[in-house]
Design a protein around this motif. Structure first.
Motif, PDB file in Angstrom:
ATOM      1  N   SER A 247      -9.142  -6.730   0.105  1.00  0.00           N
ATOM      2  CA  SER A 247      -8.218  -6.254   1.157  1.00  0.00           C
ATOM      3  C   SER A 247      -6.969  -7.119   1.241  1.00  0.00           C
ATOM      4  N   PHE A 248      -7.147  -8.426   1.065  1.00  0.00           N
ATOM      5  CA  PHE A 248      -5.981  -9.308   1.132  1.00  0.00           C
ATOM      6  C   PHE A 248      -5.038  -9.034  -0.047  1.00  0.00           C
ATOM      7  N   ALA A 249      -5.631  -8.785  -1.213  1.00  0.00           N
ATOM      8  CA  ALA A 249      -4.790  -8.461  -2.379  1.00  0.00           C
ATOM      9  C   ALA A 249      -4.064  -7.137  -2.126  1.00  0.00           C
ATOM     10  N   ASP A 250      -4.749  -6.176  -1.491  1.00  0.00           N
ATOM     11  CA  ASP A 250      -4.107  -4.895  -1.156  1.00  0.00           C
ATOM     12  C   ASP A 250      -2.884  -5.128  -0.284  1.00  0.00           C
ATOM     13  N   MET A 251      -3.052  -6.019   0.691  1.00  0.00           N
ATOM     14  CA  MET A 251      -1.940  -6.313   1.583  1.00  0.00           C
ATOM     15  C   MET A 251      -0.757  -6.891   0.780  1.00  0.00           C
ATOM     16  N   CYS A 252      -1.048  -7.802  -0.123  1.00  0.00           N
ATOM     17  CA  CYS A 252       0.021  -8.401  -0.936  1.00  0.00           C
ATOM     18  C   CYS A 252       0.667  -7.352  -1.835  1.00  0.00           C
ATOM     19  N   LEU A 253      -0.173  -6.424  -2.341  1.00  0.00           N
ATOM     20  CA  LEU A 253       0.352  -5.388  -3.239  1.00  0.00           C
ATOM     21  C   LEU A 253       1.360  -4.472  -2.546  1.00  0.00           C
ATOM     22  N   SER A 254       1.312  -4.433  -1.231  1.00  0.00           N
ATOM     23  CA  SER A 254       2.258  -3.570  -0.521  1.00  0.00           C
ATOM     24  C   SER A 254       3.688  -4.111  -0.638  1.00  0.00           C
ATOM     25  N   ASP A 255       3.827  -5.346  -1.108  1.00  0.00           N
ATOM     26  CA  ASP A 255       5.153  -5.916  -1.355  1.00  0.00           C
ATOM     27  C   ASP A 255       5.440  -5.835  -2.865  1.00  0.00           C
ATOM     28  N   LYS A 256       6.545  -5.193  -3.198  1.00  0.00           N
ATOM     29  CA  LYS A 256       6.884  -5.006  -4.631  1.00  0.00           C
ATOM     30  C   LYS A 256       7.052  -6.343  -5.352  1.00  0.00           C
TER      31      LYS A 256
END
Ligand code: AMP
Length: 502
Positions: A247-256
């Motif tokens: 989930s934390f990686a998902d959050m980071c992935l939301s930033d290009k």
């Protein structure tokens, strides 16, 4: 080698190398080793023969690690409690742990009467006055002694303290040091620490870093909350091994900007704690083509993780969910023939819940050959030795990687005055929980039914009350007032019916 000896060896090999970096604060291996020795001398002076575990309260301060090591060097287990925990839970945990002294890197509020806090300032003073004193190895925790206690959500509204022995942690690190690269490659590398120290996922980065001579790079909660700060920190960290929930990686992935230009020397993502979806893995492979992705699985009750596998392109293209890995050496995975429950047998299984034999005997046991086992409550199946996860047998869920017993929230809602029943229902998306809804029945439901304003106010009030007793991530996003909860034929709450409503 024994866990504390491994850290000693890392400290001896690189005294000036940073062991931990958190914001502006930094601590070298030499300082970590010496300060923890000095603090253990102090603990021995004030506590003597009393080996009751110690609560260490605070957040991402390097001093937390000094405290952890000081406790185990002085022969005591530590219990990390993050400052995001509401005061009532902290109080409860401190009371259960039972030592009259609390190591307060931050200041805890509202501790039980008679409990004393060693504040950060006093800690520094105690350390400085004893710096250079060596603490005898003979007093360190022994392999079978508890090394740490981590509290996790319990279905009856009371958290459970999982006790992990020094031996279990040693065996875990023997394996975790090999994840995503060899132990030698990890020397002088940088590990990301995202999870608070009170979550067992952090054990993966803290101890894998400290036993291989790597540097721990911590993200505090202020940084994680702010995307610009987070991106800046990730760019500055020179991270080589990424440890977080998916989930934390998902959050980071939301930033290009989250790609291999920002973190150019990333060797591996080490995931644990919840389902890794194909979508997340595929996006990471695209952004970080050179980094490995490792999916690991395990509960706090068996020292972080017991299975792991590198995720390949072939796995992404195959039918079904991603696997959760092969058992590490020293662990055997058994699947209960009737329920399909995953049972973990082996050398990293906990001795049980602290001061809670009732819940311990329900979940733990010993095989005829003496090995400990733990019934996980997870369903799964094995295919050629590879384990696949198939959901839960009970009402435990993972929300953004946090472990939550729905019963824990329901008990806490039920304790609020004027409420007669409650059921908390997760909303799933892509196989993961997105948010929680609480269905609540009030004693005065007749008068209450027609009044929208009162319902809104009451919902706000419930959330505020829950925040006093539960961590914020456990407070349901939606509160729905209802006249009654639907029942199944045998008189239980019909959760299926409620699931259709969220
Ligand atoms: P915790 O004790 O917080 O680490 O939570 C343990 C639980 O998280 C397990 O019992 C599983 O239900 C879930 N879990 C951990 N790792 C994974 C994974 N890789 N895939 C799916 N679920 C996982």
């Amino acid at each position: 080698m024994f866990i504390i000896e491994k850290i000693e060896a890392a400290a001896a090999a690189g005294k000036l190398q940073p062991a931990v970096i958190s914001g502006e604060k930094e601590l070298t291996y030499g300082e970590l080793w010496e300060k923890s020795d000095a603090l253990s001398v102090y603990l021995e002076e004030v506590l003597g023969e009393d080996k009751t575990p110690l609560v260490v309260y605070g957040h991402k301060d390097p001093m937390m690690l000094v405290c952890f090591l000081a406790c185990v060097k002085s022969g005591r287990a530590y219990c990390p409690v993050d400052m995001s925990m509401p005061a009532e839970r902290v109080r409860d945990i401190a009371e259960t742990v039972g030592n009259r002294l609390v190591l307060g890197v931050e200041k805890p509020e509202n501790l039980p009467e008679g409990m004393q806090v060693l504040s950060r300032e006093d800690m520094e003073k105690a350390i400085n006055a004893r710096l250079g004193e060596r603490f005898p190895e003979s007093k360190w925790v022994k392999p079978d002694d508890t090394f740490y206690i981590i509290f996790t959500s319990g279905s009856t509204g009371k958290p459970k303290g999982v006790q992990i022995s020094a031996q279990a942690l040693t065996r875990f690190t023997d394996w975790s040091e090999t994840l995503g690269g060899s132990p030698e490659e990890k020397r002088n590398a940088v590990f990301l620490n995202q999870a608070p120290f009170s979550f067992d996922l952090s054990v993966m980065d803290v101890y894998t870093a400290l036993t291989t001579g790597a540097t721990l790079f911590c993200l505090d909660k202020e940084t994680v909350k702010d995307m610009a700060k987070l991106t800046e920190a990730l760019g500055r960290g020179n991270i080589n091994y990424w440890v977080s929930t998916p989930s934390f990686a998902d959050m980071c992935l939301s930033d290009k900007a989250f790609n291999d230009k920002l973190i150019s020397d990333l060797k591996a993502f080490l995931f644990c704690g919840e389902k890794l979806t194909k979508t997340t893995a595929a996006r990471l492979m695209e952004r970080f083509p050179k980094a490995r992705i490792v999916n690991t699985y395990g509960p706090t009750e068996s020292t972080v993780a017991v299975t792991g596998t590198e995720i390949t392109k072939e796995m992404l293209e195959a039918e079904g969910e991603l696997p959760i890995g092969y058992a590490k050496a020293g662990t055997e995975i058994e699947i209960d023939g009737e329920s399909g429950e995953i049972v973990i047998v082996g050398d990293t299984v906990s001795k049980g819940y602290y001061k809670d034999s009732e819940r311990t005997v329900k979940a733990f046991g010993r095989k005829a050959d003496g090995r400990l086992y733990y019934r996980t409550g997870d369903q799964g199946y094995l295919k050629d030795g590879m384990l696949y996860y198939h959901g839960r047998l009970d009402l435990q869920v993972k929300l953004h990687g946090y472990r939550i017993e729905l019963g824990d929230i329901e008990c806490n809602i039920g304790n609020i005055c004027g409420i007669s029943a409650a059921a908390v229902i997760p909303k799933y998306q892509d196989g993961k929980v997105k948010h929680l809804t609480a269905f609540v029945v009030r004693e005065d439901k007749e008068e209450f039914r027609e009044d929208t304003g009162a319902r809104l106010a009451a919902s706000r009030e419930i959330k505020a009350k829950l925040k006093e007793t539960l961590p914020e991530y456990m407070v349901p996003k939606r509160i729905v007032f209802t006249d009654g909860l639907p029942m199944t034929g045998n008189g239980k709450t019909d959760r299926r019916k409620l699931e259709a409503l969220v």
